[in-house]
Design a protein around this motif. Structure first.
Motif, PDB file in Angstrom:
ATOM      1  N   LYS A  45      11.038  44.697 -41.939  1.00 15.95           N
ATOM      2  CA  LYS A  45      12.183  45.340 -42.574  1.00 15.95           C
ATOM      3  C   LYS A  45      13.114  44.266 -43.104  1.00 15.95           C
ATOM      4  O   LYS A  45      13.318  43.226 -42.455  1.00 15.95           O
ATOM      5  CB  LYS A  45      12.929  46.214 -41.552  1.00 15.95           C
ATOM      6  CG  LYS A  45      13.925  47.183 -42.164  1.00 15.95           C
ATOM      7  CD  LYS A  45      13.237  48.406 -42.764  1.00 15.95           C
ATOM      8  CE  LYS A  45      14.263  49.468 -43.163  1.00 15.95           C
ATOM      9  NZ  LYS A  45      13.605  50.640 -43.772  1.00 15.95           N
ATOM     10  N   VAL A  46      13.661  44.507 -44.296  1.00 11.07           N
ATOM     11  CA  VAL A  46      14.641  43.605 -44.899  1.00 11.07           C
ATOM     12  C   VAL A  46      15.954  44.359 -45.067  1.00 11.07           C
ATOM     13  O   VAL A  46      15.969  45.482 -45.563  1.00 11.07           O
ATOM     14  CB  VAL A  46      14.157  43.062 -46.257  1.00 11.07           C
ATOM     15  CG1 VAL A  46      15.252  42.220 -46.923  1.00 11.07           C
ATOM     16  CG2 VAL A  46      12.894  42.216 -46.077  1.00 11.07           C
ATOM     17  N   ILE A  47      17.034  43.747 -44.617  1.00 14.05           N
ATOM     18  CA  ILE A  47      18.385  44.271 -44.806  1.00 14.05           C
ATOM     19  C   ILE A  47      19.118  43.294 -45.706  1.00 14.05           C
ATOM     20  O   ILE A  47      19.136  42.086 -45.442  1.00 14.05           O
ATOM     21  CB  ILE A  47      19.125  44.424 -43.471  1.00 14.05           C
ATOM     22  CG1 ILE A  47      18.368  45.369 -42.538  1.00 14.05           C
ATOM     23  CG2 ILE A  47      20.549  44.925 -43.695  1.00 14.05           C
ATOM     24  CD1 ILE A  47      18.965  45.450 -41.141  1.00 14.05           C
ATOM     25  N   ARG A  48      19.723  43.789 -46.768  1.00  5.81           N
ATOM     26  CA  ARG A  48      20.364  42.908 -47.744  1.00  5.81           C
ATOM     27  C   ARG A  48      21.887  43.084 -47.744  1.00  5.81           C
ATOM     28  O   ARG A  48      22.402  44.116 -47.339  1.00  5.81           O
ATOM     29  CB  ARG A  48      19.827  43.203 -49.146  1.00  5.81           C
ATOM     30  CG  ARG A  48      18.306  43.061 -49.272  1.00  5.81           C
ATOM     31  CD  ARG A  48      17.852  43.170 -50.717  1.00  5.81           C
ATOM     32  NE  ARG A  48      16.407  43.164 -50.851  1.00  5.81           N
ATOM     33  CZ  ARG A  48      15.652  42.073 -50.861  1.00  5.81           C
ATOM     34  NH1 ARG A  48      16.225  40.885 -50.732  1.00  5.81           N
ATOM     35  NH2 ARG A  48      14.344  42.164 -50.994  1.00  5.81           N
ATOM     36  N   GLY A  49      22.561  42.046 -48.199  1.00  2.94           N
ATOM     37  CA  GLY A  49      23.965  42.196 -48.532  1.00  2.94           C
ATOM     38  C   GLY A  49      24.989  41.652 -47.557  1.00  2.94           C
ATOM     39  O   GLY A  49      26.182  41.924 -47.726  1.00  2.94           O
ATOM     40  N   LEU A  50      24.594  40.882 -46.544  1.00  5.34           N
ATOM     41  CA  LEU A  50      25.609  40.283 -45.682  1.00  5.34           C
ATOM     42  C   LEU A  50      26.368  39.206 -46.475  1.00  5.34           C
ATOM     43  O   LEU A  50      25.752  38.408 -47.187  1.00  5.34           O
ATOM     44  CB  LEU A  50      24.974  39.657 -44.447  1.00  5.34           C
ATOM     45  CG  LEU A  50      24.369  40.611 -43.412  1.00  5.34           C
ATOM     46  CD1 LEU A  50      23.856  39.809 -42.214  1.00  5.34           C
ATOM     47  CD2 LEU A  50      25.378  41.635 -42.940  1.00  5.34           C
ATOM     48  N   PRO A  51      27.687  39.155 -46.345  1.00  7.10           N
ATOM     49  CA  PRO A  51      28.485  38.227 -47.167  1.00  7.10           C
ATOM     50  C   PRO A  51      28.481  36.800 -46.613  1.00  7.10           C
ATOM     51  O   PRO A  51      29.519  36.206 -46.335  1.00  7.10           O
ATOM     52  CB  PRO A  51      29.884  38.846 -47.093  1.00  7.10           C
ATOM     53  CG  PRO A  51      29.940  39.485 -45.742  1.00  7.10           C
ATOM     54  CD  PRO A  51      28.546  40.018 -45.509  1.00  7.10           C
ATOM     55  N   VAL A  52      27.310  36.218 -46.497  1.00  4.59           N
ATOM     56  CA  VAL A  52      27.181  34.940 -45.779  1.00  4.59           C
ATOM     57  C   VAL A  52      27.896  33.791 -46.468  1.00  4.59           C
ATOM     58  O   VAL A  52      28.424  32.893 -45.806  1.00  4.59           O
ATOM     59  CB  VAL A  52      25.693  34.581 -45.548  1.00  4.59           C
ATOM     60  CG1 VAL A  52      25.036  35.561 -44.607  1.00  4.59           C
ATOM     61  CG2 VAL A  52      24.946  34.505 -46.873  1.00  4.59           C
ATOM     62  N   GLN A  53      27.900  33.781 -47.804  1.00  5.62           N
ATOM     63  CA  GLN A  53      28.491  32.648 -48.504  1.00  5.62           C
ATOM     64  C   GLN A  53      30.008  32.731 -48.588  1.00  5.62           C
ATOM     65  O   GLN A  53      30.654  31.809 -49.081  1.00  5.62           O
ATOM     66  CB  GLN A  53      27.849  32.502 -49.886  1.00  5.62           C
ATOM     67  CG  GLN A  53      26.373  32.128 -49.787  1.00  5.62           C
ATOM     68  CD  GLN A  53      25.738  31.815 -51.109  1.00  5.62           C
ATOM     69  OE1 GLN A  53      26.140  32.347 -52.137  1.00  5.62           O
ATOM     70  NE2 GLN A  53      24.729  30.949 -51.105  1.00  5.62           N
ATOM     71  N   GLY A 237      22.276  36.293 -47.766  1.00  6.97           N
ATOM     72  CA  GLY A 237      22.724  37.554 -47.197  1.00  6.97           C
ATOM     73  C   GLY A 237      21.604  38.485 -46.786  1.00  6.97           C
ATOM     74  O   GLY A 237      21.864  39.541 -46.206  1.00  6.97           O
ATOM     75  N   ASP A 238      20.357  38.106 -47.044  1.00 10.18           N
ATOM     76  CA  ASP A 238      19.208  38.926 -46.644  1.00 10.18           C
ATOM     77  C   ASP A 238      18.803  38.600 -45.205  1.00 10.18           C
ATOM     78  O   ASP A 238      18.731  37.428 -44.826  1.00 10.18           O
ATOM     79  CB  ASP A 238      17.995  38.667 -47.544  1.00 10.18           C
ATOM     80  CG  ASP A 238      18.165  39.230 -48.941  1.00 10.18           C
ATOM     81  OD1 ASP A 238      19.165  39.942 -49.187  1.00 10.18           O
ATOM     82  OD2 ASP A 238      17.291  38.949 -49.784  1.00 10.18           O
ATOM     83  N   MET A 239      18.500  39.649 -44.435  1.00 11.99           N
ATOM     84  CA  MET A 239      17.879  39.494 -43.116  1.00 11.99           C
ATOM     85  C   MET A 239      16.472  40.083 -43.191  1.00 11.99           C
ATOM     86  O   MET A 239      16.286  41.194 -43.690  1.00 11.99           O
ATOM     87  CB  MET A 239      18.673  40.234 -42.029  1.00 11.99           C
ATOM     88  CG  MET A 239      19.993  39.627 -41.680  1.00 11.99           C
ATOM     89  SD  MET A 239      20.748  40.432 -40.217  1.00 11.99           S
ATOM     90  CE  MET A 239      21.042  42.082 -40.873  1.00 11.99           C
ATOM     91  N   GLN A 240      15.506  39.358 -42.692  1.00 12.62           N
ATOM     92  CA  GLN A 240      14.116  39.817 -42.628  1.00 12.62           C
ATOM     93  C   GLN A 240      13.672  39.812 -41.172  1.00 12.62           C
ATOM     94  O   GLN A 240      13.829  38.816 -40.476  1.00 12.62           O
ATOM     95  CB  GLN A 240      13.208  38.891 -43.441  1.00 12.62           C
ATOM     96  CG  GLN A 240      11.735  39.273 -43.424  1.00 12.62           C
ATOM     97  CD  GLN A 240      10.850  38.115 -43.905  1.00 12.62           C
ATOM     98  OE1 GLN A 240      10.701  37.115 -43.217  1.00 12.62           O
ATOM     99  NE2 GLN A 240      10.290  38.267 -45.096  1.00 12.62           N
ATOM    100  N   PHE A 241      13.128  40.940 -40.717  1.00 14.53           N
ATOM    101  CA  PHE A 241      12.587  41.042 -39.359  1.00 14.53           C
ATOM    102  C   PHE A 241      11.105  41.402 -39.466  1.00 14.53           C
ATOM    103  O   PHE A 241      10.726  42.312 -40.209  1.00 14.53           O
ATOM    104  CB  PHE A 241      13.333  42.110 -38.559  1.00 14.53           C
ATOM    105  CG  PHE A 241      14.772  41.777 -38.314  1.00 14.53           C
ATOM    106  CD1 PHE A 241      15.136  40.930 -37.272  1.00 14.53           C
ATOM    107  CD2 PHE A 241      15.764  42.286 -39.135  1.00 14.53           C
ATOM    108  CE1 PHE A 241      16.469  40.601 -37.056  1.00 14.53           C
ATOM    109  CE2 PHE A 241      17.105  41.971 -38.933  1.00 14.53           C
ATOM    110  CZ  PHE A 241      17.460  41.123 -37.888  1.00 14.53           C
ATOM    111  N   VAL A 242      10.252  40.684 -38.701  1.00 16.03           N
ATOM    112  CA  VAL A 242       8.795  40.824 -38.799  1.00 16.03           C
ATOM    113  C   VAL A 242       8.197  40.959 -37.405  1.00 16.03           C
ATOM    114  O   VAL A 242       8.535  40.179 -36.502  1.00 16.03           O
ATOM    115  CB  VAL A 242       8.174  39.605 -39.523  1.00 16.03           C
ATOM    116  CG1 VAL A 242       6.647  39.679 -39.501  1.00 16.03           C
ATOM    117  CG2 VAL A 242       8.687  39.513 -40.953  1.00 16.03           C
ATOM    118  N   ASN A 243       7.293  41.925 -37.229  1.00 18.38           N
ATOM    119  CA  ASN A 243       6.534  42.090 -35.995  1.00 18.38           C
ATOM    120  C   ASN A 243       5.358  41.112 -36.022  1.00 18.38           C
ATOM    121  O   ASN A 243       4.415  41.276 -36.806  1.00 18.38           O
ATOM    122  CB  ASN A 243       6.042  43.534 -35.878  1.00 18.38           C
ATOM    123  CG  ASN A 243       5.289  43.802 -34.578  1.00 18.38           C
ATOM    124  OD1 ASN A 243       4.765  42.890 -33.946  1.00 18.38           O
ATOM    125  ND2 ASN A 243       5.226  45.057 -34.176  1.00 18.38           N
TER     126      ASN A 243
END
Length: 326
Positions: A45-53, A237-243
């Protein structure tokens, strides 16, 4: 972000933060979807948009940790027993008896990491390259079973693996483990070709047969093909989680920017998750537990502290998991 501001204001170090310290409100539903998709869906699953910068590097690190506490118990990732790694080119060497891929800019073999789930948060992308790649170990297994069941049989057998000089004092430097395994109808693949390859450079280790080499080559070739893999760019800002049990991952070679603050930089978590699948007995000496819903996996390393052990116990309790201390 109000929950994060509360965590930040508390001044707690990461090892004292569990999910109860970070209320996420409606975002809890998103994280529940992530948890379900990882184990019961396509495995990522990918979650986008965290304001990391718009945040500091240390705030990025704290935010990612705080979100991760809702998904699993963080596991140590190397000789130093670090519970979060910075994925960036630090001049490391991928090939060799102590090589790791995350601290290089090299193209990586398709592989799995040593935990139920691997999570990444992207802060900066490279000047060029660094494409994230995933491949279905389940689809590869099933296709290979149809065409070369003899090779599949070999991959269910134990193969030599190196700990890449990151073993704890009470662990041997090498171990035997299968690439494919099954328990109670649950499939899992653990494939780290670089660690297998390293044993062939060490004295006294079992030498792979030509047939075993052929099996590993077939797996790698299929994972690299368009039929079984797909690519994605991870943006800031993208988070990727992988099984790790059902997907292999890789990354293409990349060229970085000259400026330090623009260089490719991701944060990595290894997570043991509450809804994990059971694993076969041959993996117990690696994961420390093979039962579902237990704290397991990671690289114990040489830096386990009382604070890390106390965190693990608190985090397991907050997630309803059974703690298996080192």
């Amino acid at each position: 972000m109000r929950g994060f501001e509360a965590v930040k204001a508390s001044g707690k170090p990461m090892l004292e933060i569990t999910k109860t310290d970070m209320p996420v409100g409606a975002f809890e539903g998103v994280l529940a979807e992530v948890e379900n998709e990882l184990e019961n869906g396509i495995g990522f699953k990918v979650i986008r948009g965290l304001p990391v910068q718009q945040m500091s590097v240390e705030d990025n690190r704290l935010l990612f940790w705080s979100i991760g506490t809702h998904l699993g118990v963080a596991r140590p990732q190397g000789k130093a027993s670090q519970i979060m790694s910075d994925v960036r080119d630090a001049g490391g060497t991928y090939r060799g008896t102590s090589g790791r891929g995350y601290n290089t800019n090299a193209e990586l073999d398709y592989h799995t990491d040593g935990s139920d789930v691997v999570g990444l948060l992207c802060r900066n992308t490279a000047r060029s390259g660094g494409l994230s790649r995933l491949a279905s170990s389940v689809a590869i297994h099933n296709a290979l079973l149809e065409t070369r069941p003899d090779l599949v049989k070999l991959l269910y057998g134990n193969l030599p693996h190196s700990r890449q000089n990151e073993e704890a004092p009470d662990e041997p430097p090498t171990y035997m483990a299968p690439v494919y395994s099954m328990r109670d109808g649950h499939f899992a693949s653990r494939y780290i070709r670089n660690h297998i390859r390293s044993t062939q450079l060490l004295e006294g280790q079992p030498k792979l047969t030509p047939e075993q080499h052929e099996a590993l080559d077939a797996l790698q070739s299929m994972a690299s093909s368009e039929e079984f893999s797909f690519d994605m760019w991870l943006e800031p800002g993208d988070m990727q989680f992988v099984n790790n049990h059902v997907l292999y991952h890789s990354r293409t070679h990349y060229e970085d920017f000259e400026e330090d603050d623009r260089k490719r930089h991701l944060f990595r978590l290894w997570l043991s998750v509450p809804n994990s699948r059971p694993l076969c007995e041959d993996l117990r000496h690696i994961y420390k537990s093979v039962d579902r819903g237990t704290v397991r996996g990671g690289i114990k390393g040489r830096g386990v502290t009382p604070e890390l052990l106390a965190y693990q116990a608190r985090a397991a309790e907050s997630l309803g998991m059974r703690n298996i201390p080192y």
